[in-house]
Design a protein around this motif. Structure first.
Motif, PDB file in Angstrom:
ATOM      1  N   TRP A 122     -87.042  86.806  -8.448  1.00  0.00           N
ATOM      2  CA  TRP A 122     -87.973  86.891  -7.333  1.00  0.00           C
ATOM      3  C   TRP A 122     -89.246  87.600  -7.798  1.00  0.00           C
ATOM      4  O   TRP A 122     -89.467  88.789  -7.524  1.00  0.00           O
TER       5      TRP A 122
ATOM      6  N   HIS B 244     -87.968  80.799  -5.464  1.00  0.00           N
ATOM      7  CA  HIS B 244     -87.634  81.516  -6.696  1.00  0.00           C
ATOM      8  C   HIS B 244     -86.162  81.423  -7.085  1.00  0.00           C
ATOM      9  O   HIS B 244     -85.784  81.929  -8.145  1.00  0.00           O
TER      10      HIS B 244
ATOM     11  N   VAL C 137     -88.058  82.907   0.115  1.00  0.00           N
ATOM     12  CA  VAL C 137     -88.018  83.472  -1.233  1.00  0.00           C
ATOM     13  C   VAL C 137     -87.056  82.686  -2.115  1.00  0.00           C
ATOM     14  O   VAL C 137     -87.371  82.340  -3.269  1.00  0.00           O
TER      15      VAL C 137
END
Length: 829
Positions: free
Chosen positions: A722, A715, A711
């Motif tokens: 996110w 991001h 993640v």
């Protein structure tokens, strides 16, 4: 709005025959036809005529795709498809059932076909204005219809498709591979945990206290009046062969690959592309607020253009019905009259078995049964091919059914036996006649005739509600494991068909409501045999029941809101966030894993894009969708040999690159993962340790680390960033069998995917009147004129659907008249 050639044509009276019965068709503001006629034949003549006006190209493709006749209009690319379809049904059996119908039931099919043909004749006479553009684009013309064609739309979809799922051969391959890798004992243990026979913790549609394993045939709802005579059904049963099948000439591995590929090609989702079907909520007088009963159905076939379902009102000849139905079946699957409402979802019950035939080594077209080799029955089908030579295919059948695969080299063939074989038309007529029922006993009599594995639902003016797990289920011999192919030599033959009172059913359940999302019907009912579908503790129906248990009473608006809420809910999160919380509880508060789980704990477990920026609003959506696949891989990948892990690797989430084509469900690997985490508390005995001696928390933390890294790489470090891109809901131009039913430029979409019905229909009874609503996107009509102009009702329900709005449907004459936009009068033979 510009009037199309079609909309102009339907304003004109068309006296087609002299000395004829009169039909009146009134179309409302959404283009929905209401047919008025005095006889069954004329009523369904008007129905067929209306369908032809609205959906002629879609219905032509449906007819051809259910009978394996696509190559003759689209060429050689469709020959293999046609072969597979031809080997999946017995046309002689269907025709015999049609011939056995009584006069009034036969009039349904004949009238419908003649109504279709009346419009087709007019189209062929005025091709420059009335021929749907797709016919010209593909250089062929519509052909006339028969009663057989009308019947096969139903048989070829609801029967040969949705009533026919079976993975016994694939299950055997998985079991064999597990035993080869892990040994006999562990191989069986893993198999039983992945594909359990019964999970005692699985949520049931019938409250467990309300079902004892049988519905008392002396129940007042069955003895209130004499049983309806059913000579037609008896005649059909005598004609039944109990034999059918699919996929000629494939080896075991080829059959598995074909199953996976066909679902991918047909545009379906789930593991290997399998569809994930429908939901339902019915609220009775005990639970309803301000009204007596509420029924809200969300049948989930996938999303298509033209719309999968078709709306219609039928008035006369003993019918006063409004509703909608897949591919304009003569039977209204989702609808109501002034007395009752009904609906359905897929039942997942196992009424199909694969039999392993032992072939004669001297003649592979003979098989061993009851001590002697017997010749297979054969028929030869000729497939016409556009701009090419015709192709023939030879189809084999044993006493059990048509062959699924034929491995002459190894002396083995597999045949498919269906409990509903020979009862397809009885099922179609039962579904049609339920629209004439006035109360629960009359409705229940029709439910008892249905042979397919479908959940039936009921609500009425007085606030009574009911449910039946319909279908004709085989009584198997003790020791017959329904998950695996049976011996075809005669030692594992069915003992018969279970009587209807053993089908799970309930009238006015103690809960006051009925909720279903294809979950288990009742406690201790035999599980389905599909590796991709099981009844387990982890079940998306919990998103519905949690809301229904949250308060005492529900208004119709509350029920509509519940359907919207579950449409955006994550179906997996509720089961695993507690385990993530436990695994990180001892970590320091500033540990990023603890903080990540805090984000998940605070999450409402839904995914929206309320600001419509093209990204889901919730950061937790991104994190959880990264964690679950990693946890599945850590748990199962080292235990499942070869590519079998792929069957259990998916968390089921769509993406912009792989959009939602059917509804979201808890996937089989996810279900097995929850049971593994439950350990000794699981509803399925955990004899094999998927964690290989490691504490479960160790794998949870490792997969959480992995998910966080992914993640953050994608991001950034801040959770505020996110955000996953929104997955749109696309309305594809293939039909349920993957065949093109519209032009490639006709695909539609809404902004965001919703885990809801292909259509939604809401029926409300207050004891005196009925109020009904529906939304059937993209629109009532699929007609595009030769000049490219679409019908005004081509996509006018798309925005309604996206905004969770509904249009009214009209039942009573004064309501229809007040909302009529055009009137057509026909004369029939």
């Amino acid at each position: 709005m510009k009037r199309t050639a079609l909309s102009a044509a339907i304003l004109t009276a068309l006296p087609l025959y002299a000395d004829a019965g009169e039909i009146t068709i009134k179309r409302d503001t959404w283009g929905v036809p209401h047919v008025y006629a005095d006889t069954t034949h004329d009523l369904f003549y008007g129905y067929g005529h209306s369908v032809a006006q609205d959906r002629l190209y879609q219905m032509e493709i449906s007819k051809r795709s259910t009978q394996g006749r696509m190559a003759e209009i689209l060429g050689t690319d469709y020959v293999e498809y046609d072969k597979k379809i031809r080997t999946n049904y017995d046309p002689l059996s269907i025709q015999r059932q049609i011939d056995a119908l009584d006069t009034d039931d036969r009039a349904i099919l004949d009238g419908y076909a003649k109504g279709m043909n009346a419009w087709i004749r007019q189209v062929l006479a005025q091709q420059d204005t009335l021929l749907p553009k797709q016919f010209s684009d593909n250089d062929f013309l519509p052909e006339e219809w028969t009663a057989f064609d009308v019947a096969m739309i139903f048989v070829g979809s609801l029967g040969n498709r949705f009533g026919d799922y079976n993975t016994e051969i694939e299950n055997q391959q998985l079991l064999d591979a597990l035993i080869e890798t892990h040994g006999e004992n562990n191989g069986w243990n893993i198999f039983n945990q992945l594909n359990p026979l019964n999970d005692s913790t699985a949520p049931t549609t019938i409250p467990k206290s309300d079902w004892s394993g049988t519905f008392d045939p002396r129940h007042p709802e069955l003895t209130k009046r004499p049983a309806i005579s059913d000579k037609t059904q008896q005649d059909i049963a005598r004609l039944a062969t109990g034999q059918d099948g699919a996929i000629l000439g494939l080896s075991h591995n080829e059959a598995r690959r074909y199953n996976e590929q066909q679902f991918h090609d047909y545009g379906l989702t789930g593991v290997a592309g399998y569809p994930q079907t429908s939901n339902m909520i019915v609220v009775g007088k005990k639970k309803a607020k301000g009204v007596n009963s509420i029924l809200l159905n969300g049948p989930q076939f996938g999303w298509y253009n033209p719309a999968y379902t078709y709306s219609i009102g039928l008035h006369g000849a003993g019918f006063n019905v409004v509703g909608n139905t897949p591919f304009a079946y003569p039977s209204i699957l989702f609808g109501n009259n002034e007395h009752i409402a009904w609906g359905s979802t897929w039942g997942a019950g196992d009424l199909v078995d694969i039999y392993r035939e032992s072939l004669n080594p001297d003649n592979p077209e003979e098989y061993l049964f009851q001590g002697r080799y017997r010749p297979m029955e054969t028929r030869t089908e000729t497939i016409r091919v556009k701009n090419a030579e015709a192709v023939t295919v030879k189809i084999h059948k044993t006493v059990h059914g048509l062959l699924v695969s034929h491995d002459a080299e190894n002396g083995i063939a597999y045949a498919k036996k269906r409990a509903w074989q020979g009862r397809e038309l009885a099922t179609l007529i039962a579904w049609t006649r339920q629209g004439q029922a006035k109360d629960h006993p009359e409705w229940l009599q029709q439910a008892s005739r249905s042979a397919l594995n479908i959940n039936w639902y009921y609500a009425d003016q007085a606030g009574n509600i009911g449910y039946v797990f319909a279908g004709k289920y085989p009584e198997r011999k003790p020791g017959h494991d329904n998950r695996l192919p049976a011996s075809g030599t005669g030692d594992q033959e069915w003992l018969g068909i279970k009587p209807f009172h053993r089908n799970p059913q309930v009238y006015n359940p103690s809960s006051g409501y009925i909720a279903n999302w294809n979950n288990k019907p009742a406690d201790d009912f035999l599980a389905p045999d599909m590796y991709w579908y099981s009844w387990s503790e982890a079940d998306r129906v919990d998103t519905m029941t949690a809301i229904m248990e949250s308060k005492d009473r529900f208004t119709p608006e509350d029920v509509k809101q519940m359907m919207e809420d579950v449409s955006y809910a994550d179906v997996n999160a509720r089961y695993f966030i507690p385990f993530l919380d436990d695994a990180t509880r001892s970590l320091p508060k500033d540990d990023e894993r603890r903080q990540a789980v805090a984000l998940l704990r605070e999450w409402a477990q839904t995914s929206h894009d309320k600001d419509r920026d093209g990204y889901y609003d919730e950061a937790a959506t991104t994190l959880f969708q990264a964690w679950l696949p990693d946890m599945l891989a850590l748990t199962f990948k080292d235990d499942l040999p070869g590519d079998f892990f792929n069957w259990y690797a998916s968390a089921g989430y769509p993406s912009p690159e792989s959009p939602l084509r059917s509804s979201l469900n808890v996937q089989p690997g996810t279900k097995a993962l929850l049971q593994a985490l439950r350990g000794s508390d699981a509803g399925v005995q955990q004899d094999y340790d998927f964690f290989n001696g490691h504490p479960a928390d160790e794998l949870i933390l490792a997969s959480l680390d992995s998910a966080l890294n992914k993640v953050k790489q994608a991001h950034g470090d801040s959770a505020a960033n996110w955000k996953l891109p929104v997955v749109p809901m696309r309305f594809f131009t293939n039909n349920f069998l993957g065949m093109p039913q519209a032009g490639s430029d006709e695909e539609k979409q809404t902004h965001i995917a919703m885990n809801r019905g292909t259509e939604n229909n809401l029926v409300i009874f207050n004891g005196r009147k009925v109020e009904s609503h529906e939304v059937v996107p993209p629109g009532q009509s699929g007609f595009i004129a030769p000049d490219g102009t679409p019908s005004p009702h081509y996509e006018d329900q798309l925005k309604l659907f996206e905004n969770f709005e509904y249009k009214r449907t009209w039942l009573m004459p004064e309501q229809v008249d007040a909302n009529t936009q055009s009137t057509l009068r026909l004369l029939t033979e």
